[in-house]
Structures are given as structure tokens and as C-alpha cells.
Design a protein around this motif. Sequence first.
Motif, mmCIF file in Angstrom:
data_model
loop_
_atom_site.group_PDB
_atom_site.id
_atom_site.type_symbol
_atom_site.label_atom_id
_atom_site.label_comp_id
_atom_site.label_asym_id
_atom_site.label_seq_id
_atom_site.Cartn_x
_atom_site.Cartn_y
_atom_site.Cartn_z
ATOM 1 N N PHE A 4 0.854 -1.185 0.000
ATOM 2 C CA PHE A 4 0.000 0.000 0.000
ATOM 3 C C PHE A 4 0.887 1.231 0.000
ATOM 4 O O PHE A 4 2.079 1.164 0.295
ATOM 5 N N PHE A 5 0.287 2.350 -0.354
ATOM 6 C CA PHE A 5 1.006 3.615 -0.455
ATOM 7 C C PHE A 5 0.518 4.605 0.584
ATOM 8 O O PHE A 5 -0.678 4.734 0.818
ATOM 9 N N LEU A 6 1.482 5.302 1.177
ATOM 10 C CA LEU A 6 1.210 6.426 2.068
ATOM 11 C C LEU A 6 1.924 7.640 1.500
ATOM 12 O O LEU A 6 3.019 7.522 0.950
ATOM 13 N N HIS A 7 1.308 8.792 1.654
ATOM 14 C CA HIS A 7 1.975 10.036 1.292
ATOM 15 C C HIS A 7 3.064 10.325 2.324
ATOM 16 O O HIS A 7 3.114 9.699 3.384
ATOM 17 N N GLU A 8 3.923 11.276 2.002
ATOM 18 C CA GLU A 8 5.001 11.637 2.926
ATOM 19 C C GLU A 8 4.476 12.045 4.297
ATOM 20 O O GLU A 8 5.146 11.849 5.300
ATOM 21 N N ASP A 9 3.278 12.606 4.326
ATOM 22 C CA ASP A 9 2.711 13.028 5.610
ATOM 23 C C ASP A 9 2.012 11.882 6.339
ATOM 24 O O ASP A 9 1.407 12.083 7.385
ATOM 25 N N GLY A 10 2.082 10.683 5.778
ATOM 26 C CA GLY A 10 1.509 9.505 6.419
ATOM 27 C C GLY A 10 0.072 9.213 6.064
ATOM 28 O O GLY A 10 -0.487 8.222 6.521
ATOM 29 N N THR A 11 -0.548 10.053 5.225
ATOM 30 C CA THR A 11 -1.935 9.805 4.842
ATOM 31 C C THR A 11 -2.008 8.734 3.759
ATOM 32 O O THR A 11 -1.104 8.558 2.956
ATOM 33 N N TYR A 12 -3.096 8.023 3.773
ATOM 34 C CA TYR A 12 -3.380 6.922 2.872
ATOM 35 C C TYR A 12 -3.867 7.470 1.532
ATOM 36 O O TYR A 12 -4.663 8.410 1.501
ATOM 37 N N ASP A 13 -3.393 6.905 0.436
ATOM 38 C CA ASP A 13 -3.835 7.343 -0.894
ATOM 39 C C ASP A 13 -4.954 6.408 -1.359
ATOM 40 O O ASP A 13 -4.683 5.301 -1.832
ATOM 41 N N PRO A 14 -6.207 6.803 -1.227
ATOM 42 C CA PRO A 14 -7.311 5.888 -1.529
ATOM 43 C C PRO A 14 -7.374 5.446 -2.988
ATOM 44 O O PRO A 14 -7.666 4.276 -3.265
ATOM 45 N N LEU A 15 -7.107 6.328 -3.930
ATOM 46 C CA LEU A 15 -7.197 5.942 -5.345
ATOM 47 C C LEU A 15 -6.092 4.976 -5.745
ATOM 48 O O LEU A 15 -6.343 3.960 -6.407
ATOM 49 N N LEU A 16 -4.875 5.296 -5.375
ATOM 50 C CA LEU A 16 -3.747 4.443 -5.732
ATOM 51 C C LEU A 16 -3.856 3.081 -5.050
ATOM 52 O O LEU A 16 -3.604 2.038 -5.661
ATOM 53 N N ASN A 17 -4.292 3.082 -3.807
ATOM 54 C CA ASN A 17 -4.428 1.818 -3.093
ATOM 55 C C ASN A 17 -5.615 1.001 -3.594
ATOM 56 O O ASN A 17 -5.562 -0.226 -3.591
ATOM 57 N N ALA A 18 -6.657 1.661 -4.060
ATOM 58 C CA ALA A 18 -7.778 0.933 -4.672
ATOM 59 C C ALA A 18 -7.306 0.220 -5.930
ATOM 60 O O ALA A 18 -7.704 -0.923 -6.205
ATOM 61 N N TRP A 19 -6.433 0.881 -6.694
ATOM 62 C CA TRP A 19 -5.873 0.251 -7.886
ATOM 63 C C TRP A 19 -5.070 -1.005 -7.508
ATOM 64 O O TRP A 19 -5.221 -2.053 -8.134
ATOM 65 N N LEU A 20 -4.251 -0.887 -6.472
ATOM 66 C CA LEU A 20 -3.477 -2.050 -6.030
ATOM 67 C C LEU A 20 -4.395 -3.181 -5.581
ATOM 68 O O LEU A 20 -4.191 -4.341 -5.951
ATOM 69 N N ARG A 21 -5.403 -2.858 -4.786
ATOM 70 C CA ARG A 21 -6.319 -3.889 -4.285
ATOM 71 C C ARG A 21 -7.091 -4.566 -5.404
ATOM 72 O O ARG A 21 -7.543 -5.701 -5.264
ATOM 73 N N ASP A 22 -7.247 -3.875 -6.531
ATOM 74 C CA ASP A 22 -8.000 -4.419 -7.658
ATOM 75 C C ASP A 22 -7.165 -5.348 -8.546
ATOM 76 O O ASP A 22 -7.707 -6.039 -9.407
ATOM 77 N N LEU A 23 -5.862 -5.383 -8.343
ATOM 78 C CA LEU A 23 -5.000 -6.200 -9.203
ATOM 79 C C LEU A 23 -5.432 -7.666 -9.270
ATOM 80 O O LEU A 23 -5.489 -8.238 -10.370
ATOM 81 N N PRO A 24 -5.751 -8.321 -8.153
ATOM 82 C CA PRO A 24 -6.150 -9.725 -8.256
ATOM 83 C C PRO A 24 -7.380 -9.952 -9.129
ATOM 84 O O PRO A 24 -7.468 -10.956 -9.844
ATOM 85 N N SER A 25 -8.317 -9.015 -9.130
ATOM 86 C CA SER A 25 -9.523 -9.185 -9.950
ATOM 87 C C SER A 25 -9.223 -9.014 -11.436
ATOM 88 O O SER A 25 -10.044 -9.361 -12.278
ATOM 89 N N ARG A 26 -8.037 -8.473 -11.748
ATOM 90 C CA ARG A 26 -7.632 -8.317 -13.140
ATOM 91 C C ARG A 26 -6.585 -9.341 -13.549
ATOM 92 O O ARG A 26 -5.870 -9.156 -14.522
ATOM 93 N N GLY A 27 -6.492 -10.425 -12.774
ATOM 94 C CA GLY A 27 -5.628 -11.539 -13.154
ATOM 95 C C GLY A 27 -4.244 -11.522 -12.541
ATOM 96 O O GLY A 27 -3.474 -12.451 -12.767
ATOM 97 N N ALA A 28 -3.909 -10.501 -11.772
ATOM 98 C CA ALA A 28 -2.597 -10.440 -11.121
ATOM 99 C C ALA A 28 -2.752 -11.043 -9.727
ATOM 100 O O ALA A 28 -2.984 -10.346 -8.750
ATOM 101 N N ASN A 29 -2.642 -12.350 -9.646
ATOM 102 C CA ASN A 29 -2.941 -13.059 -8.408
ATOM 103 C C ASN A 29 -1.740 -13.269 -7.492
ATOM 104 O O ASN A 29 -1.911 -13.557 -6.312
ATOM 105 N N ALA A 30 -0.546 -13.130 -8.005
ATOM 106 C CA ALA A 30 0.652 -13.424 -7.221
ATOM 107 C C ALA A 30 1.108 -12.216 -6.414
ATOM 108 O O ALA A 30 1.244 -11.119 -6.959
ATOM 109 N N PRO A 31 1.358 -12.396 -5.131
ATOM 110 C CA PRO A 31 1.888 -11.291 -4.326
ATOM 111 C C PRO A 31 3.169 -10.688 -4.905
ATOM 112 O O PRO A 31 3.384 -9.480 -4.789
#
Length: 74
Positions: A4-31
Motif C-alpha cells: 500500500f502507499f502512504l503520502h510523505e505526511d503519512g496519509t493513505y492514498d485511496p485511489l492508488l491503493n484501490a488500484w493495487l487492491r484491484d490487481l487480483p480481480s484483473r488476473g494479477a494473483n501473485a503477491p
Amino acid sequence: DMPFFLHEDGTYDPLLNAWLRDLPSRGANAPSTWESYARDVQVFLRFLKWRRQSDDWTSTTQRDLADFKQVRRD
């Protein structure tokens, strides 16, 4: 195991992390694939920080991408 991604100030990036979480549903199943994608994005974010003094990827332009490609080639 999902990276997951955090900004320099420690806040969570919801859009970028949603993209990462969606990878398995697009066939990228391997960690290892998730980690590789996250590392590639991290390199790009560092480039943006160097180039524009900002890690705001949401305002990325075609010029940013072309410059990144050129820097990576060099």
C-alpha cells in the motif's frame, strides 16, 4: 500481503491503493506481481517528486510520462 502507499505526511492514498487492491480481480494473483507493480509505481512517484517537487500523481501529464521514459532510458 498487499502493498500500500502512504503520502510523505503519512496519509493513505485511496485511489492508488484501490488500484493495487484491484490487481487480483484483473488476473494479477501473485503477491510478487503486486510488489513489482508497487515498486514500479514508487519509482515513478519518486521521479515526480524530483521533477515537480510533488508526489501528486493525479496531475500527471503526457509530458511527465515521456520525460520519465527518457530518464529511465538514459
